[in-house]
Design an enzyme around this catalytic site. Structure first.
Site: not given
Length: 406
Positions: A81, A170, A300, A379
């Protein structure tokens, strides 16, 4: 009568789950569905820190779109895009154009550099499969170089991570787990290796439970992580970084700089004329843009404010996946002339941050705190549950983390 066309841009969590929702609830005769994505795969963004550290192969993280999307129901277009023209209902691609009746924007995030000098030129960011693979290869190359250089080139085995949010912590947790393997592989004295986490704020994992943050920092410090809290990263150079604390500056020599201190929505959204805040669209309750009734935003690229705190929710995979259900429902109402639109409110099930393969912290089930192995298992349960939701048990068996008890 022509069927309306629905175009979904991006196969991240919001885009891929919206597409799967649409192919389930919208009949062949109701609308044409097109998914546009740069690559022919979807990837687990929440696993990229493991790919970047080299503790999980990137093939585990990427999922072919053909394995989860029904190409008999959805037209998949592999393209990039370039811009969106909402006034003329048009999407400009690298290799052509698309028109739409309804659009879903799920183009993902970009790193926010905050104007730091030299950051774009000299630091790596964990943005996608290719950037994660580049970080892994770069760190390995520098470890391999260490014993082939004259003098004590500690800068080659010094790893600086900017940001102590979820991604930064992390990644640091995976890196320190990987260091012993790298040292053995490339004959590097472990005492020469430094892993430094630089954070401008007063604490790591801002906004997280203080007791859990203390546990995380203690565990990582035991493994050798150096935390520089309340420290601004002022400049990146070819030779390292300049940091500042209490008006005093210091240079840290390093060839390994990984920036994980902030994200913004895809710049295409802002450049296409949508109302944005740091590149993210402040969507309405039904997840449409403020000024276009035919454009939805997921993941997001959207910002949603918590009405109780008046602060934005963090852009997480959990929220993006939940958005897909609301967008799917509301699109079906639109194409069928209905008026029963759903309002979106995030339903936060919990939050877990990994500190390496067998360690983590988390808050789940109405503020229940988890530490260590139990949090690590949770997790992996969350990750595996997503795979089942995305592609069923077959995808779980192919890509899932089924070694959770080891």
């Amino acid at each position: 009568m022509n069927k309306p066309s629905i175009v979904v841009l991006g196969a991240g969590y919001g885009g891929i789950m919206t597409t799967i929702k649409l192919q389930k609830i919208i009949g062949d005769n109701e609308a044409d569905i097109t998914l546009v994505n740069k690559h022919d795969y979807h990837y687990q963004t929440t696993w990229l820190h493991e790919n970047a550290a080299g503790t999980l192969h990137h093939d585990r993280t990427r999922i072919p779109i053909k394995d989860v999307v029904d190409f008999n129901r959805v037209n998949f277009l592999q393209d990039t895009v370039e811009s969106i023209d909402p006034d003329n209902k048009k999407v400009v691609l690298e290799d052509g154009e698309l028109t739409y009746d309804y659009l879903v924007i799920g183009l993902g995030f970009e790193s926010a550099t905050f104007g730091i000098e030299g950051l774009k030129e000299h630091a790596f960011s964990i943005n996608n499969i290719n950037s994660a693979r580049l970080i892994r290869d770069h760190i390995e190359y520098n470890f391999a170089q260490y014993n082939n250089e004259e003098g004590d080139r500690q800068d080659l085995v010094t790893i600086v991570v900017g940001g102590a949010g979820f991604t930064g912590i992390e990644f640091v947790g995976e890196v320190v787990n990987r260091v012993p393997e790298l040292c053995q592989e490339y004959d590097v004295d472990p005492s020469k290796v430094r892993v430094i986490n630089v954070e401008a704020g007063p604490t790591a994992l801002a906004g997280f439970d203080e007791e859990l943050v203390e546990y995380a920092m203690n565990r990582l410090e035991e493994k050798g992580v150096e935390f520089r809290l309340g420290t601004m990263l002022k400049k990146c150079t070819e030779d390292g970084i300049i940091v500042e604390k209490d008006d005093e500056q210091e240079e840290i020599k390093t060839k390994n700089i990984v920036w994980a201190a902030g994200v913004r929505g895809n710049s295409i959204v802002e450049e296409s004329g949508f109302e944005v805040s740091r590149g993210r669209v402040p969507v309405r309750d039904d997840l449409r843009t403020p000024d276009y009734d035919d454009v939805f935003v997921a993941g997001d690229c959207a910002v949603i404010f918590n009405k109780e705190t008046d602060k934005p929710y963090p852009p997480t995979a959990q929220i993006a996946m939940q958005m897909a259900d609301t967008i799917g429902h509301n699109l079906k109402q639109l194409i069928n002339g209905g008026e029963e639109f759903e309002s979106f409110t995030p339903d936060i099930k919990g939050t877990v941050a990994s500190l390496g393969h067998t360690d983590a912290i988390g808050v789940v089930f109405d503020d229940k705190k988890l530490y260590g192995r139990s949090a690590s298992i949770m997790k992996k349960v969350i990750d595996n549950r997503y795979l089942v939701k995305l592609g069923g048990v077959g995808l779980l068996l192919k890509k899932g983390k089924l070694d959770m008890y080891r």
